[in-house]
Design a protein around this motif. Sequence first.
Motif, PDB file in Angstrom:
ATOM      1  N   PRO A   1     -12.072 -19.166  14.855  1.00  0.00           N
ATOM      2  CA  PRO A   1     -12.502 -19.092  13.455  1.00  0.00           C
ATOM      3  C   PRO A   1     -12.402 -17.654  12.962  1.00  0.00           C
ATOM      4  CG  PRO A   1     -14.397 -19.285  14.926  1.00  0.00           C
ATOM      5  CD  PRO A   1     -13.180 -19.494  15.771  1.00  0.00           C
ATOM      6  N   GLY A   2     -12.127 -17.485  11.679  1.00  0.00           N
ATOM      7  CA  GLY A   2     -11.936 -16.137  11.152  1.00  0.00           C
ATOM      8  C   GLY A   2     -10.570 -15.631  11.543  1.00  0.00           C
ATOM      9  N   ILE A   3     -10.505 -14.439  12.088  1.00  0.00           N
ATOM     10  CA  ILE A   3      -9.207 -13.911  12.524  1.00  0.00           C
ATOM     11  C   ILE A   3      -8.815 -14.567  13.849  1.00  0.00           C
ATOM     12  CG2 ILE A   3      -9.503 -11.735  11.308  1.00  0.00           C
ATOM     13  CD1 ILE A   3     -10.237 -10.437  13.966  1.00  0.00           C
ATOM     14  N   ASN A   4      -7.534 -14.888  13.986  1.00  0.00           N
ATOM     15  CA  ASN A   4      -7.085 -15.586  15.195  1.00  0.00           C
ATOM     16  C   ASN A   4      -6.826 -14.612  16.340  1.00  0.00           C
ATOM     17  OD1 ASN A   4      -4.493 -14.431  14.866  1.00  0.00           O
ATOM     18  ND2 ASN A   4      -3.758 -16.197  13.686  1.00  0.00           N
ATOM     19  N   GLY A   5      -6.472 -15.169  17.493  1.00  0.00           N
ATOM     20  CA  GLY A   5      -6.284 -14.350  18.683  1.00  0.00           C
ATOM     21  C   GLY A   5      -5.172 -13.332  18.569  1.00  0.00           C
ATOM     22  N   PHE A   6      -4.096 -13.686  17.857  1.00  0.00           N
ATOM     23  CA  PHE A   6      -3.011 -12.729  17.665  1.00  0.00           C
ATOM     24  C   PHE A   6      -3.519 -11.475  16.946  1.00  0.00           C
ATOM     25  CE2 PHE A   6      -0.319 -16.707  17.705  1.00  0.00           C
ATOM     26  CZ  PHE A   6       0.333 -16.417  18.893  1.00  0.00           C
ATOM     27  N   GLU A   7      -4.303 -11.687  15.892  1.00  0.00           N
ATOM     28  CA  GLU A   7      -4.822 -10.553  15.121  1.00  0.00           C
ATOM     29  C   GLU A   7      -5.841  -9.757  15.938  1.00  0.00           C
ATOM     30  OE1 GLU A   7      -5.314  -7.784  12.206  1.00  0.00           O
ATOM     31  OE2 GLU A   7      -3.741  -9.305  12.443  1.00  0.00           O
ATOM     32  N   VAL A   8      -6.648 -10.447  16.737  1.00  0.00           N
ATOM     33  CA  VAL A   8      -7.586  -9.745  17.618  1.00  0.00           C
ATOM     34  C   VAL A   8      -6.812  -8.820  18.557  1.00  0.00           C
ATOM     35  CG1 VAL A   8      -9.242 -10.005  19.506  1.00  0.00           C
ATOM     36  CG2 VAL A   8      -9.365 -11.532  17.525  1.00  0.00           C
ATOM     37  N   CYS A   9      -5.755  -9.348  19.146  1.00  0.00           N
ATOM     38  CA  CYS A   9      -4.945  -8.560  20.070  1.00  0.00           C
ATOM     39  C   CYS A   9      -4.330  -7.357  19.363  1.00  0.00           C
ATOM     40  CB  CYS A   9      -3.857  -9.441  20.683  1.00  0.00           C
ATOM     41  SG  CYS A   9      -2.941  -8.649  22.033  1.00  0.00           S
ATOM     42  N   ARG A  10      -3.799  -7.581  18.169  1.00  0.00           N
ATOM     43  CA  ARG A  10      -3.203  -6.471  17.407  1.00  0.00           C
ATOM     44  C   ARG A  10      -4.234  -5.372  17.147  1.00  0.00           C
ATOM     45  NH1 ARG A  10      -1.124 -10.834  14.297  1.00  0.00           N
ATOM     46  NH2 ARG A  10       1.091 -11.203  14.719  1.00  0.00           N
ATOM     47  N   ARG A  11      -5.432  -5.765  16.745  1.00  0.00           N
ATOM     48  CA  ARG A  11      -6.460  -4.771  16.420  1.00  0.00           C
ATOM     49  C   ARG A  11      -6.894  -3.996  17.667  1.00  0.00           C
ATOM     50  NH1 ARG A  11     -10.515  -7.432  11.830  1.00  0.00           N
ATOM     51  NH2 ARG A  11      -8.855  -8.244  10.460  1.00  0.00           N
ATOM     52  N   LEU A  12      -7.020  -4.684  18.773  1.00  0.00           N
ATOM     53  CA  LEU A  12      -7.419  -4.006  20.003  1.00  0.00           C
ATOM     54  C   LEU A  12      -6.332  -3.052  20.479  1.00  0.00           C
ATOM     55  CD1 LEU A  12      -9.144  -6.906  21.999  1.00  0.00           C
ATOM     56  CD2 LEU A  12     -10.210  -5.084  20.654  1.00  0.00           C
TER      57      LEU A  12
END
Length: 229
Positions: free
Chosen positions: A58-69
Amino acid sequence: MSKARILVIEDEEDILALIQYNLIKAGYRVECVTSGEEGVAKATALHPDLVILDLMLPGINGFEVCRRLRAEPGTAELPIIMLTAKGEDADIVSGLEIGADDYLTKPFSPQVLKARIQAVLRRRGQSGPEFSGQPVAVHDLVVDPGRGKVLVAGREVELTLTEFRLLYLLAGRPGWVFTRTQIVDAIRGEGYAVTDRAVDVQVVGLRKKLGDAGSYIETVRGVGYRFKE
């Protein structure tokens, strides 16, 4: 010595409970969150040893989480294993391209997950001598592992970690033919489960970023790739 601390970012309660139970049983210290935003915040604050990351959040997906990290210095080198119901090559390649260290498709075996965790932590704990040596200069291209830079005719080219490692491997031994399996084993560690198609897609992307210098990477039909002598 205490076991590694693992952050699990997963919104399905039954899967989260399964992962948590098995990892605690294996001796790991486990932290859990159920959304992408929470995951980024927790990883930034906690600096865990490894993240298990679901893609459909929910919210930002895993791809975006990975990009941000990967974009933040404090978490840029954080080992990430993606956990996803999507098993298509395109999704797998997308995950690898933005910096995931490994992936598992659902449903999965807890034993396999633990083995993948051990493998990723082991690889990350090694300096990888093949990527910590001297700069490679061939034709008008320079690959400098110490500075993490690639120059083509003096122009810096931005590459993902996987693309950088692939280029350094090939350019370091011009004329040497590497099979796709050898490429995967060299840049990701032995037994890393990536399809031949995923390697091909990485090469296509690398050639595109290198521009005219992309022609230095030659396809050896039915075998793999080599860097032009």
